[in-house]
Structure formats: C-alpha cells, structure tokens
Scaffold this active site. Structure first.
Site, PDB file in Angstrom:
ATOM      1  CG  HIS A 290       6.176  -0.628   5.721  1.00 58.73           C
ATOM      2  ND1 HIS A 290       7.208  -0.652   5.018  1.00 58.73           N
ATOM      3  CD2 HIS A 290       5.175   0.113   5.228  1.00 58.73           C
ATOM      4  CE1 HIS A 290       6.848  -0.403   3.737  1.00 58.73           C
ATOM      5  NE2 HIS A 290       5.720   0.396   4.041  1.00 58.73           N
ATOM      6  CG  HIS A 333      -3.401  -0.786   2.817  1.00 54.72           C
ATOM      7  ND1 HIS A 333      -4.003  -0.424   3.989  1.00 54.72           N
ATOM      8  CD2 HIS A 333      -3.397   0.372   2.224  1.00 54.72           C
ATOM      9  CE1 HIS A 333      -4.387   0.601   4.050  1.00 54.72           C
ATOM     10  NE2 HIS A 333      -3.925   1.366   2.650  1.00 54.72           N
ATOM     11  CD  GLU A 339      -2.769   2.353  -1.959  1.00 56.97           C
ATOM     12  OE1 GLU A 339      -2.096   1.594  -2.490  1.00 56.97           O
ATOM     13  OE2 GLU A 339      -3.310   2.393  -0.989  1.00 56.97           O
ATOM     14  CG  HIS A 363      -3.771  -2.120  -6.098  1.00 50.61           C
ATOM     15  ND1 HIS A 363      -2.222  -1.793  -5.571  1.00 50.61           N
ATOM     16  CD2 HIS A 363      -3.729  -3.374  -6.887  1.00 50.61           C
ATOM     17  CE1 HIS A 363      -1.766  -3.007  -6.098  1.00 50.61           C
ATOM     18  NE2 HIS A 363      -2.459  -3.617  -6.782  1.00 50.61           N
ATOM     19  CG  HIS A 369      -3.539  -3.261  -2.498  1.00 47.20           C
ATOM     20  ND1 HIS A 369      -4.295  -2.627  -2.071  1.00 47.20           N
ATOM     21  CD2 HIS A 369      -2.687  -2.380  -2.144  1.00 47.20           C
ATOM     22  CE1 HIS A 369      -4.292  -1.512  -1.660  1.00 47.20           C
ATOM     23  NE2 HIS A 369      -3.080  -1.226  -1.786  1.00 47.20           N
TER      24      HIS A 369
END
Length: 436
Positions: A290, A333, A339, A363, A369
């Site tokens: 990803h 992460h 974010e 976050h 998260h």
C-alpha cells in the site's frame, strides 16, 4: 453571457476584461496617466515585491472605485467561534472523531457568521501556521464582502453549492470540487439552502502543485484542470455595503457606499481558482504493498524545510486496487504529521461505520491509528482480485507538520465529538502464532 466562464491553468498569468467594455486593459503598461474608461489602477500583491520571479505573484485591477474608499474599520462581533487561540483547551492526544456538524435550522447564518474553528497551530502575526474550520450556513451574504488578511482559504464544499462572487469574477463550486481564495481577495458567498463544508487556512505561503519527481511530467492534479474566473463587474451604489476583514484572527467591518465587485478588467497570476476532484489522475501500486498517502496530494503549502509541508490537501478518490500479497487498506500508522480527515460523500474504506459525510477525524502527531476491526478482518481474508475501491466516495485529508490544538468549540461546544471512537480498535485480536 453566462456569469460562469473560466480560464484554465495553474500558476498562469491571465488577462481578462468584461466584454461589455472592450479594451479596458491598458496597453503595454500597468499605470497610465489616465486608465481606459476613467478606471483606477490598483495592484494586489501576494508576495514581497522582491520575491524571486518564479515565486512572485500579483494582479493588477482596473476598477470603478479604489479599494481604499471606505470608512474606518470597527470590531465585528458576530462570530465568537472563529478563533486562533490554541490555548483554550488542555492538549488532547487521543484519536478524535466528530459526527456530522449541525447546519443551523432556525437561526439565519451566512458564510462569515457560520465559520467555526476546529483546530490549528502557529502564530498569525508571525505568518506561520494553519487553522481548520467548518462553515455551517443557510443564508447568502447580502451587501457584504469578506476578505482574509491572515492567509489563503482552501474551501471544500460538502453539502450545498457555493455561488461565489470575487473581485476577479464569479465562481460556482459544488461538492466534489474545491476553491482557493488567496489572502486579501474580497468575495461574497451566496447559498440556496442548508450548506456545509470544510476550510483549510494557511498563514505561511500559498498553495502550489506538488513536485512529481519520478512520476514524471504528468499525473495527480493536472494544471490545465484548474479554472480561474473571467472578469465580471457591477457598478452598484449601496448605502452601507459591509467590507468584513479577518485580521490577526479577529473580524472587523468597514462600510462604503458601493459594491467592491467593480473590477472591469484585470491581469496577473495571483488569482482565485477552482478544481474538480473527479479529474485527479490517481497514481498507485500495480504490484504489491500500500503506497504512502502522499501519492494522493492535490495541493501543498510547503514549509522552509525541504519536503515537509505546512499543509497538504490529499484526497482518496475512486480507483482500482490490484496489489498482490498485500493488505490493501491503509496500514496501521504513527506519524510525525497531524492528520485531519473529512468525508464529502460515501463511505471511507478503512472505517465504513461511524465516519460520516459532514463529520471529521483528527489523528494527532504520533497518535496511532488505522483500520478498524471489521476492515482488518475483511481485508485480511479477501480474495485479492482486481477491485474497484472508494466508488461513490470522496474522502480527503488536511495533513500538517505542525502539532494542532483543538478549540473549545471543537472539543466541547459543538457536542459532536464521538467519545466512543476508541472502541473501533478494541476488538482487534492477538493473532500471534508460533510457527516452525
């Protein structure tokens, strides 16, 4: 002619004049002794005069009245929820999720009165930092214009169309489009019902397209797809027209006897613009793993540290997912960036429940998260065939290198903070197994 016509290109030098008054732009100079039609020449500067040519932005207006023709500014007290006080609340490192913010129903509120600050960081006076707001309104601005002395506004409509009149011309912005109004540009917002959206405000710099590096010359948001309005003006006398200024985080108002949207012609490269998010060219992995969300950056406001942004505007549009041997949703992460996410429409792939259009998540720096339990279990067992993801969805992220503080309205007053957000990770199991 239609009130909504645009010129295409990002960072271009444009020239435009209202077709009702041809040759309103002076020839071969900016400030002739007498401008065509008796207009006034006025420059709007977006950078220091001595900024390098590749960064220098400014526009010349040719207008019926100079902007200086107004009465003195006075404090404007209508909006106590617009703030830059980052010390209202004790810092809170927890994952935060907001249910959809309420649009006023009984009380009438226009765009300016409907501004509510959720979080931010930095110092307006030092021109360093950012703020994140939502606008919640149900009424048009009548005989009033607004401008922001503190920075640029990146506006993300979520519900309702914005009919924006600027000094440059008219812009219509619908959900799944964005609009950038640079620092100092005067504008008015008309709406036709309950209206909601998000705003990213940056103090340091102006938004620009991200560098593409190994991607090459094309991809992500293409410059040709950004649209700037053509000149449109009105010569309208109005007793008590209000000019509302956001200056050092507070609102002030000055009155004048004419509309400020009286620019007959203009030229320059400091302009408002809109962009349709459906035109974004997605770059993604076609083998494994990803990719980092930076591949979805539409616009960035860089800091003085190379490769690190004061703010990035990132989207997660519909796309094909084809990675092999890969957990395809966003990975778990912890980030040295903050974010803030919003949802324009649909369901976000990593959290299909609880994160709703018109709501948000934050976050904070180094707060962990990632996918909730249901998403993890489903994606871990899914057959890895080519799959269309995020169809009918548009989520976005405001990402910043600054550690953001949440306002009192954001954490308490709005009463939309989901106190049970943390529960979405609690069902995650210990899957550890010893193998030979």
């Amino acid at each position: 002619m239609s009130d909504y016509k645009y010129m295409s290109g990002f960072g271009s030098h444009f020239s435009s004049e209202d077709p009702r008054y041809p040759n309103a732009l002076p020839k071969a100079q900016n400030t002739p002794q007498k401008c065509p039609y008796g207009l006034y020449a006025e420059q709007l500067s977006g950078t220091a005069f001595t900024a390098p040519r590749k960064e220098n932005v400014r526009t010349w207006f040719y207008r019926v009245h100079p902007s200086a023709k107004h009465l003195p500014f006075q404090p404007y007290m209508f909006n106590r929820y617009l703030t830059h006080d980052w010390d209202e609340q004790i810092p809170n490192p927890n994952q935060m999720r907001w249910k959809p913010f309420d649009i006023p129903t009984g009380e009438k509120k226009n765009f300016v009165k409907g501004l509510h600050t959720i979080c931010g960081a930095g110092d307006i006076r030092c021109r360093h930092g950012l703020a994140i707001h939502v606008y919640l309104c149900n009424e048009s601005m009548e005989n009033a214009a607004f401008y922001n002395s503190d920075g640029d506004f990146l506006i993300v409509p979520q519900q309702g169309v914005l009919d924006i009149t600027t000094e440059f011309g008219k812009i219509k912005v619908s959900p799944n489009e964005i609009c950038v109004i640079p620092q100092g540009v005067r504008f008015a917002v008309n709406v036709s019902g309950p209206t909601r959206g998000y705003i990213l405000e940056v103090y340091d710099n102006h938004f620009q397209l991200p560098d593409l590096g190994p991607i090459g010359a094309n991809g992500l948001a293409n410059p040709r797809d950004f649209e700037t309005p053509v000149a449109w003006f009105e010569d309208r006398n109005v007793n008590g027209f209000e000019i509302i200024s956001k200056y050092q985080g507070r609102l002030f108002v000055a009155k004048q006897n004419h509309s400020p949207f009286d620019v007959v012609a203009w030229h320059g490269n400091y302009v408002p613009y809109k962009y349709n998010l459906s035109k974004f060219m997605v770059i993604n992995s076609v083998s494994y793993d990803h990719c980092d969300p930076s591949i979805f950056t539409v616009l960035t406001c860089p800091s003085l540290r190379y490769g690190t942004a004061i703010a990035d505007f990132v989207i997660f549009p519909p796309r094909w997912s084809v990675q092999e041997h890969t957990f395809r949703p966003p990975y778990y992460h912890r980030n040295c960036m903050s974010e803030f996410m919003g949802l324009i429409l649909g369901k976000y792939e990593a959290k299909e429940d609880g994160f709703m259009p018109g709501g948000a998540t934050l976050h904070s720096m180094m707060t962990p998260h990632g996918p909730d339990y249901t998403c993890f279990e489903t994606a871990s067992k899914a057959k890895l065939a080519p799959e269309r993801v995020a169809e009918g969805t548009q989520a976005f992220m405001f990402e910043s290198s600054l550690s953001m503080a949440v306002t009192q309205w954001g954490e308490k007053t709005c009463q939309k903070l989901d106190e049970k957000y943390y529960e979405c990770w609690q069902a995650l199991k210990n899957n550890f197994k010893l193998t030979n």
